[in-house]
Design an enzyme around this catalytic site. Structure first.
Site, short mmCIF file in Angstrom:
data_model
loop_
_atom_site.label_atom_id
_atom_site.label_comp_id
_atom_site.label_asym_id
_atom_site.label_seq_id
_atom_site.Cartn_x
_atom_site.Cartn_y
_atom_site.Cartn_z
N TYR A 45 -66.98 -14.98 -32.30
CA TYR A 45 -66.80 -16.42 -32.49
C TYR A 45 -67.97 -16.98 -33.28
O TYR A 45 -69.03 -17.31 -32.74
CB TYR A 45 -66.69 -17.15 -31.14
CG TYR A 45 -65.58 -16.65 -30.25
CD1 TYR A 45 -64.43 -16.05 -30.77
CD2 TYR A 45 -65.66 -16.79 -28.87
CE1 TYR A 45 -63.42 -15.60 -29.94
CE2 TYR A 45 -64.65 -16.35 -28.03
CZ TYR A 45 -63.54 -15.75 -28.58
OH TYR A 45 -62.53 -15.31 -27.76
N HIS A 103 -62.98 -6.10 -26.23
CA HIS A 103 -62.25 -7.16 -26.93
C HIS A 103 -61.17 -6.57 -27.83
O HIS A 103 -61.41 -5.65 -28.59
CB HIS A 103 -63.24 -7.96 -27.78
CG HIS A 103 -62.75 -9.30 -28.19
ND1 HIS A 103 -63.50 -10.14 -28.98
CD2 HIS A 103 -61.59 -9.96 -27.95
CE1 HIS A 103 -62.84 -11.27 -29.19
NE2 HIS A 103 -61.67 -11.18 -28.58
#
Length: 350
Positions: A77, A144
């Protein structure tokens, strides 16, 4: 109603904390708030647009003060920007007041953007995560987007490496995240190291109830279930999704019409979407991305439940726009997952 273990006298708004619902996350023992803080919008322009840093910091602190005790982030992010912003915000918060997760993936984000090729690169990347957050440990460390790595790499490199981080007291619990749910189930069945938590995103929303089919599997194994991206990564909002969104143009168009219909009725589709997902059974907590206090307060208000009028409009929207008898998703759409893959691989701090 009782106070959660994360309650800190003198820091929390006790009344708000008592109004929050908390549930134990699988076998982890973590008693998490029903509404959780998603940090993807803190990544900046490349993720969900720019924000005011001071406002975002105040939003994180206010969320925790009002009883939200679980935060999720990831190095992808904003190439660490979300983690760095959280580090600034959490510096003013007692560590015992919250649980936090971050992730490790096949995408290196230390400048080279090369694929993670070894345990050493996992460890060095995770050290940077801890440095960004200003923490000695995270409560949950997550592999992830497992669908973007070969199964054997997840089983033989990522999971053992994260287990070592746990033994080193740099993390406490181990989890997986993915958009398709079945790969997580297969990994859980094959892994010699127990998986404690899964994050499923955009799969228990107005247009897709796929997660519900898998909840008995996860529950039978005592795995904590985190339901994320309950506005479909922005697709179920009037503002619409970011440019990198992997959904089909058809689904984006349908959701846009649904958002406009909701607006005509005097409500926001985003609020309806959050309210809908919060009421679905199975998941212990629901991650919603936030970066300002207005959004935070809207979500806290929605947590109390939709009004009868909102429920009626929601039923109308589901009937008019999503009543095909099937789930809408982008799991097997040619080219769309590649678009998201390239976003993950090339995202840059703006």
């Amino acid at each position: 109603m009782s106070l959660p273990p994360t309650y800190v006298e003198g820091f929390h708004d006790k009344k708000s904390v008592l109004q929050m619902e908390y549930t134990t996350l699988g076998k982890t023992g973590l008693k998490v708030s029903k509404l959780a803080f998603g940090a993807a919008p803190l990544g900046g322009a490349a993720t969900y647009g720019e924000y005011l840093e001071e406002e975002a910091i105040n939003t994180v602190r206010e969320a925790i003060r009002k009883g939200i005790n679980y935060i999720d982030t990831a190095p992808v992010y904003g190439q660490g920007r979300a983690e760095e912003l959280l580090g600034k915000a959490l510096a003013g918060v007692p560590r015992e007041a919250y649980y936090i997760s971050s992730k490790v993936s096949r995408y290196e984000r230390l400048g080279s953007k090369e694929l993670v090729k070894s345990e050493e690169s996992i460890f060095s990347g995770f050290e940077q995560t801890l440095k960004n957050l200003g923490l000695d440990y995270v409560d949950i460390v997550i592999v992830h987007n497992v669908e973007y790595s070969p199964m054997e790499v997840v089983l033989n490199m990522f999971i053992p490496a994260l287990a070592k981080l746990i033994k080193q007291n740099k993390a406490r619990h181990l989890g997986l995240s993915a958009y398709p749910i079945s790969p997580m189930c297969e990994i859980i069945e094959k892994s010699a190291i127990p998986i404690e938590v899964i994050i499923s995103y955009s799969r228990d929303v107005i247009f897709d109830s796929s997660l519900q089919e898998y909840i008995p599997f996860f529950q039978s194994r005592g795995i904590g279930i985190i339901n994320a991206a309950i506005t479909g990564m922005g697709i179920l909002t009037l503002e619409g999704p970011p440019a990198w969104h992997p959904a089909t143009t058809e689904l984006i168009a349908i959701c846009k019409k649904a958002a406009e219909y909701a607006k005509e009725k005097g409500v926001e589709l985003g609020n309806l979407s959050v309210g809908y997902s919060l009421q679905q059974p199975g998941a212990q907590t629901h991650l919603v991305g936030m970066n300002d206090r207005k959004i935070l307060q809207k979500n806290l208000n929605t947590l109390k439940g939709l009004s009868e009028e909102e429920k009626n409009i929601l039923r109308e929207i589901k009937q008019i726009f999503f009543n095909s008898g099937q789930n809408f998703h982008w799991e097997e759409v040619k080219g769309k997952q590649e678009k998201y893959r390239k976003y993950l691989e090339n995202v840059k701090t703006s």
